[in-house]
Every structure is written in C-alpha cells, then in structure tokens.
Design a protein around this motif. Structure first.
Motif, mmCIF file in Angstrom:
data_model
loop_
_atom_site.group_PDB
_atom_site.id
_atom_site.type_symbol
_atom_site.label_atom_id
_atom_site.label_comp_id
_atom_site.label_asym_id
_atom_site.label_seq_id
_atom_site.Cartn_x
_atom_site.Cartn_y
_atom_site.Cartn_z
ATOM 1 N N THR A 40 43.509 47.421 34.583
ATOM 2 C CA THR A 40 43.667 46.133 35.257
ATOM 3 C C THR A 40 42.395 45.728 36.005
ATOM 4 N N LEU A 41 42.018 44.477 35.877
ATOM 5 C CA LEU A 41 40.891 43.933 36.620
ATOM 6 C C LEU A 41 41.274 43.872 38.096
ATOM 7 N N LEU A 42 40.462 44.484 38.942
ATOM 8 C CA LEU A 42 40.783 44.567 40.373
ATOM 9 C C LEU A 42 40.105 43.424 41.121
ATOM 10 N N LEU A 43 40.893 42.489 41.597
ATOM 11 C CA LEU A 43 40.373 41.310 42.285
ATOM 12 C C LEU A 43 40.977 41.175 43.669
ATOM 13 N N GLU A 44 40.191 40.624 44.577
ATOM 14 C CA GLU A 44 40.675 40.323 45.917
ATOM 15 C C GLU A 44 40.899 38.828 46.043
ATOM 16 N N LEU A 45 41.897 38.457 46.825
ATOM 17 C CA LEU A 45 42.176 37.046 47.023
ATOM 18 C C LEU A 45 41.069 36.382 47.829
ATOM 19 N N GLY A 46 40.781 35.130 47.485
ATOM 20 C CA GLY A 46 39.768 34.382 48.194
ATOM 21 C C GLY A 46 40.334 33.675 49.404
ATOM 22 N N ASN A 90 31.353 46.308 27.681
ATOM 23 C CA ASN A 90 32.571 46.169 28.480
ATOM 24 C C ASN A 90 33.210 44.819 28.172
ATOM 25 N N ILE A 91 34.528 44.804 28.018
ATOM 26 C CA ILE A 91 35.218 43.570 27.654
ATOM 27 C C ILE A 91 36.339 43.275 28.634
ATOM 28 N N ILE A 92 36.317 42.066 29.180
ATOM 29 C CA ILE A 92 37.389 41.582 30.045
ATOM 30 C C ILE A 92 38.274 40.646 29.229
ATOM 31 N N GLY A 93 39.569 40.895 29.256
ATOM 32 C CA GLY A 93 40.519 40.019 28.575
ATOM 33 C C GLY A 93 41.439 39.358 29.576
ATOM 34 N N VAL A 101 49.807 40.798 26.439
ATOM 35 C CA VAL A 101 49.217 41.943 27.137
ATOM 36 C C VAL A 101 49.809 43.237 26.595
ATOM 37 N N ALA A 102 51.112 43.276 26.404
ATOM 38 C CA ALA A 102 51.763 44.466 25.874
ATOM 39 C C ALA A 102 51.261 44.787 24.468
ATOM 40 N N SER A 103 51.037 43.756 23.664
ATOM 41 C CA SER A 103 50.529 43.951 22.310
ATOM 42 C C SER A 103 49.117 44.525 22.334
ATOM 43 N N ARG A 114 38.775 52.285 25.890
ATOM 44 C CA ARG A 114 39.083 52.104 27.303
ATOM 45 C C ARG A 114 38.027 51.258 28.009
ATOM 46 N N ASN A 115 37.114 50.680 27.262
ATOM 47 C CA ASN A 115 36.078 49.819 27.839
ATOM 48 C C ASN A 115 36.594 48.397 27.993
ATOM 49 N N VAL A 116 37.803 48.270 28.525
ATOM 50 C CA VAL A 116 38.505 46.989 28.643
ATOM 51 C C VAL A 116 39.106 46.870 30.034
#
Length: 240
Positions: A40-46, A90-93, A101-103, A114-116
């Motif tokens: 999961t992409l780890l983001l903080e709220l703005g 590295n790839i962000i989806g 996402v499940a697919s 795992r470079n995603v």
C-alpha cells in the motif's frame, strides 16, 4: 465572456463510478488482508480537505530506481506484466475499484513481483501531492470514455490532468494512453497534441494502431477487440 472549454477543464473534478462489483472470493479476500498492506502507498493527509501531504514517490520504495505510474489499472494484467519484466523499476498503481485491486494482487501473488505500491482512490487527489519530476513513465490505458456529451467533464484525461503529467514527468519521460472509443481517442489527441510539454511519437498510422512489444494486451482490451472495437495507442514524450 465565459471561459474557454479547455480552460474550464483545468478546474478540479469529482470522481464518479462504483467502487465494488461482485463479492470477493476467499483467495481475493485473503490477498486483500495479507498482501495488500505491504504494497500500500503510504500517504499522510494534507491540510486541505480531501488532499494529501506532498511526498516523493521514490521514497515509498527505499531505492533509487525509476518510478512509473499506472492510472486505473483495471484487472492489473498490464501493471503486473510491467512489474515482472522491469524489476529495476518501481510502479505505483492507482485504482478505486476494489475488485480491480484484488485482481492485481492475484497477478502479483502469482509472479512474485513486489516493486509495486497500490493506492485505492481517485488519482486526481494523488497527482498534486507528488514531487515535481518524480516520474519517468505514466500509463492511462482504456479509461472510462463517458460517452454522453454531458458527461465528458468526467473523463479523466483533461487539460488539467496533462498539466499534472507535465509537472511530474522528467524530460524525456513517456506518457502512454490507449482507448477503444474513437470519440475519446479524438479527445485525447485534441488535448495532448497541442500541449506545449508533450511531443506525439507518431509518424504514420502504424504508430497508433498497434502496441509496442513491451505493451501487453489486457483482458478488457481483448474483449473489446472480440466485439469489433479497434483500440488506438498513443505515446507522448515530455519535452525538455
């Protein structure tokens, strides 16, 4: 006098569409619970509502490898292929549809890539938070065409979106787009060709009616071809 249509496109958009289809099977549920957290992409709220704090995509992976972004990856076939065949990238989806996402997780579980990093949301909330010049490639493949004219404003590809891509892509970076809707294909060209930051990589029909060797066919695309739809493939480079 009112604003020109392309200028109106620069205003913020709201995401439309369903988030989940059929219920997930046990394997998919297990992957969502056990594999997704580590990807999961780890983001903080703005500070502003529905926004994220600025972040450098490369820092999400802990290495200095180039970063690619795929927007709306559907069933994940293309993203999983690129991740497997480009281990030094590295790839962000970004995909709001839970079943998609499940697919993707199923494909990644099978090929071991795992470079995603995955983010379940509207990408238009993510683009403004990314560091300038942090991407080397962006994929926008078969987005929802929103056929009705009154719904065109819901199309993901707008002038504002191209402005974000121009800010995020490094000089020489690549924007790849595809659609099997001819109306949307014209829409894409009408906005991307005159954009000052991009140069269309096409010298003849063969440059937009077929995929490059490193561009695999998706399940959605295959079904469309079987129904007689003809996809168009567009490649643009970020000018220096």
């Amino acid at each position: 006098m009112g604003e020109a249509p392309v200028e109106q496109e620069r205003k913020s958009r709201t995401f439309y569409g369903r988030r989940q289809g059929r219920p997930l099977r046990k394997q998919a549920t297990d992957l969502m619970e056990n594999l997704l957290p580590s990807l999961t992409l780890l983001l903080e709220l703005g500070e502003e509502k529905n926004s994220y704090a600025p972040f450098n995509p490369a820092e999400q992976f802990g290495n200095g490898n180039p970063v690619w972004l795929e927007i709306g990856f559907g069933g994940g076939e293309h993203l999983a292929y690129q991740a497997e065949h480009n281990p030094d990238v590295n790839i962000i989806g970004v995909e709001p549809f839970i079943n998609g996402v499940a697919s993707l997780l199923k494909h990644l579980d099978a090929n071991g890539a795992r470079n995603v990093r995955i983010h379940q949301a509207d990408v238009r909330q993510v683009l403004p938070a990314m560091t300038k010049g942090s991407l080397e490639r962006v994929f926008l493949l078969f987005p929802d065409p929103w056929h009705k004219t009154r719904h065109n404003k819901r199309r993901l590809l707008q002038v504002e979106t191209l402005d974000h891509f121009a800010r995020l892509l490094k000089p020489g970076g690549e924007l790849r787009m595809a659609t099997d809707d001819m109306g949307y294909l014209r829409w894409m060209l009408e906005r991307a060709v005159p954009h000052p930051a991009f140069e269309w990589q096409a010298s003849g029909p063969s440059d937009w009616d077929r995929r490059t060797p490193d561009w695999p066919q998706t399940r959605y695309e295959e079904k469309g071809v079987e129904k007689g739809r003809k996809p168009g493939y567009l490649r643009f480079l970020r000018k220096a």
